[in-house]
Design a protein around this motif. Structure first.
Motif, PDB file in Angstrom:
ATOM      1  N   PRO A   6       0.820  -1.195   0.000  1.00 14.00           N
ATOM      2  CA  PRO A   6       0.000   0.000   0.000  1.00 14.00           C
ATOM      3  C   PRO A   6       0.856   1.247   0.000  1.00 14.00           C
ATOM      4  CG  PRO A   6       0.094  -0.928   2.184  1.00 14.00           C
ATOM      5  CD  PRO A   6       0.813  -1.882   1.285  1.00 14.00           C
ATOM      6  N   ASP A  24      -7.673   2.855   1.832  1.00 15.26           N
ATOM      7  CA  ASP A  24      -8.069   2.058   0.669  1.00 15.26           C
ATOM      8  C   ASP A  24      -8.779   0.775   1.101  1.00 15.26           C
ATOM      9  OD1 ASP A  24      -7.138   3.867  -1.145  1.00 15.26           O
ATOM     10  OD2 ASP A  24      -5.249   2.831  -1.544  1.00 15.26           O
ATOM     11  N   PHE A  25      -8.195   0.102   2.094  1.00 17.44           N
ATOM     12  CA  PHE A  25      -8.841  -1.123   2.559  1.00 17.44           C
ATOM     13  C   PHE A  25     -10.183  -0.824   3.202  1.00 17.44           C
ATOM     14  CE2 PHE A  25      -9.916  -4.252   5.753  1.00 17.44           C
ATOM     15  CZ  PHE A  25      -9.930  -5.408   4.988  1.00 17.44           C
ATOM     16  N   THR A 144      -4.390  -3.527  -1.218  1.00 17.63           N
ATOM     17  CA  THR A 144      -4.741  -2.488  -0.239  1.00 17.63           C
ATOM     18  C   THR A 144      -4.062  -2.675   1.109  1.00 17.63           C
ATOM     19  OG1 THR A 144      -6.703  -3.714   0.489  1.00 17.63           O
ATOM     20  CG2 THR A 144      -6.996  -2.159  -1.329  1.00 17.63           C
ATOM     21  N   VAL A 202     -11.475   3.776  -3.231  1.00 19.55           N
ATOM     22  CA  VAL A 202     -10.299   2.897  -3.279  1.00 19.55           C
ATOM     23  C   VAL A 202      -9.396   3.374  -4.415  1.00 19.55           C
ATOM     24  CG1 VAL A 202      -9.479   0.525  -3.505  1.00 19.55           C
ATOM     25  CG2 VAL A 202     -11.687   0.977  -2.416  1.00 19.55           C
ATOM     26  N   ALA A 204      -6.329   2.061  -5.674  1.00 23.47           N
ATOM     27  CA  ALA A 204      -5.274   1.103  -6.001  1.00 23.47           C
ATOM     28  C   ALA A 204      -5.005   1.142  -7.501  1.00 23.47           C
ATOM     29  CB  ALA A 204      -5.701  -0.306  -5.585  1.00 23.47           C
TER      30      ALA A 204
END
Length: 415
Positions: A6, A24-25, A144, A202, A204
């Protein structure tokens, strides 16, 4: 090979909730919760909408089987897309599209123009959308969090999914009993829209290095990764059978048996009990790190056979809730062990494609199980059909455990 790290420093890996400190997670966690809540509402409402319309388990099998066929048909393309493009963006799009398809089904039921061909067509569209989301959702988790939090992150994602399923199944049965399938499907559409909003948070990047080859070449690369490990394709073959049998028994025959006994709200409670067991099993898996997790996970799949026997010979509310709770706990041990095994051993830039082959193999026989359950029950009787399915689940599970690779695969040491 470990996942893409991450963009923030990892928190202390000891606590179960440590991954939630990463934005993000956290957004992925919320999106998966809404997604699974919506997915739990859908089959309950759709099953009783078709039964209200036709009264036929064969017609119900056609509708749910059509969705499964579309799901299977789009899975390989979904894996290529999820390894090429940002997975969170894919999930935003599929959440919005699922909301539209479910809203259309709800409108057809509420406005009185629903019919089997229309429900089949809309189920096909929904199945295609769901297929495109599945590899992206499964492969996004390791992007994440750092590798040291992989077990906790998978347990939390599964807990979020199961929390959504508990609420969705219970509320689905209640809403269908009180206000009918149409309004339940309308709520289902709203929840999919909320999941799309959560996935927007999110950030990513795409898992690959930006290079592009032909889709066929990328599928071939994924196939080589999938077939290179005997334990991967053996377990997928096992679940090709298990999923088909269990889906035919619980999705098609279960509602018919419930309508004659415990009722629709009772069936919702039975499904919620299964998911409550999975929720409890997820917390157990997060705290227990056996070195041979896959062997244990495959073995406890035998518990999937038990609810089929009870549905055949003791379809009462309390016994069904008890055995479904235990089956949910057992299956969760397998699911987390399976996800971590793949994420630890498959390169990140090919993980979604391996997941797509996994899902294709696991789901490809679902339409067969769902469409065959009604005719088999008509020919041989419901009890014989359900008990025969339970025996088949036990046999394929025991055969899978004869593989040395399945029995001896070890978790990687914590870093």
């Amino acid at each position: 090979m470990t996942a893409t790290p991450p963009r923030e420093p990892a928190p202390n890996p000891v606590g179960l909730t440590a991954p939630l400190r990463l934005p993000d997670f956290r957004n992925l966690f919320v999106g998966r919760t809404f997604d699974e809540f919506a997915n739990a509402l859908a089959p309950v409402a759709l099953a009783f909408a078709v039964l209200d319309l036709t009264g036929s388990p064969i017609q119900l099998g056609l509708v749910v089987g059509a969705r499964s066929l579309a799901n299977v048909a789009f899975l390989l393309l979904a894996g290529v897309l999820a390894d090429r493009f940002p997975r969170a963006v894919i999930l935003q799009g599929t959440g919005a599209a699922a909301a539209l398809t479910q809203a259309a089904i709800a409108a057809s039921v509420l406005c009185g123009f629903a019919n089997v061909p229309l429900l089949v067509a809309l189920s096909v569209a929904n199945g295609a959308v769901a297929a495109i989301s599945l590899p992206a959702a499964a492969a996004l988790t390791p992007q994440t969090v750092p590798s040291s939090l992989l077990t906790q992150a998978n347990a939390l994602v599964r807990a979020a999914a199961n929390a959504g399923r508990i609420g969705g199944a219970a509320l689905g049965g209640l809403l269908v009993a009180v206000s009918g399938p149409g309004w339940t499907l309308g709520m289902n559409a709203a929840l999919f829209a909320l999941s799309a909003v959560a996935y927007h948070g999110v950030h990513a990047p795409a898992a690959g290095d930006g290079s592009r080859s032909s889709p066929l070449r990328e599928l071939a690369e994924g196939w080589r990764e999938f077939t290179a490990r005997r334990w991967v394709w053996l377990v997928v073959l096992q679940f090709m059978v298990v999923n088909a049998v269990v889906s035919g028994g619980l999705v098609v025959l279960g509602p018919m048996i419930a309508d004659e006994g415990i009722g629709r709200s009772g069936w919702g409670l039975v499904l919620a009990a299964q998911t409550a067991g999975a929720f409890a099993g997820g917390f157990l898996a997060a705290r227990w790190r056996p070195s041979h997790a896959l062997r244990i996970g495959v073995g406890v799949t035998l518990a999937e056979a038990v609810p089929l026997v009870f549905l055949a010979h003791l379809p009462e509310l309390v016994p069904l809730m008890a055995v479904m709770f235990l089956a949910g706990m057992a299956v969760e041990q397998f699911t987390i062990a399976w996800d971590v095994s793949l994420q630890e051993n498959i390169p990140p830039d090919r993980l979604a494609r391996v997941y797509s082959y996994d899902m294709l193999g696991s789901f490809i026989a679902l339409p067969v199980g769902e469409m065959a359950a009604g005719p088999l029950a008509a020919q041989f009787g419901r009890p014989a059909t359900l008990v025969g399915g339970a025996v088949l689940v036990a046999v394929v599970t025991l055969v899978t455990l004869t593989s040395k690779q399945v029995r001896t695969l070890e978790r990687l040491p914590e870093s």
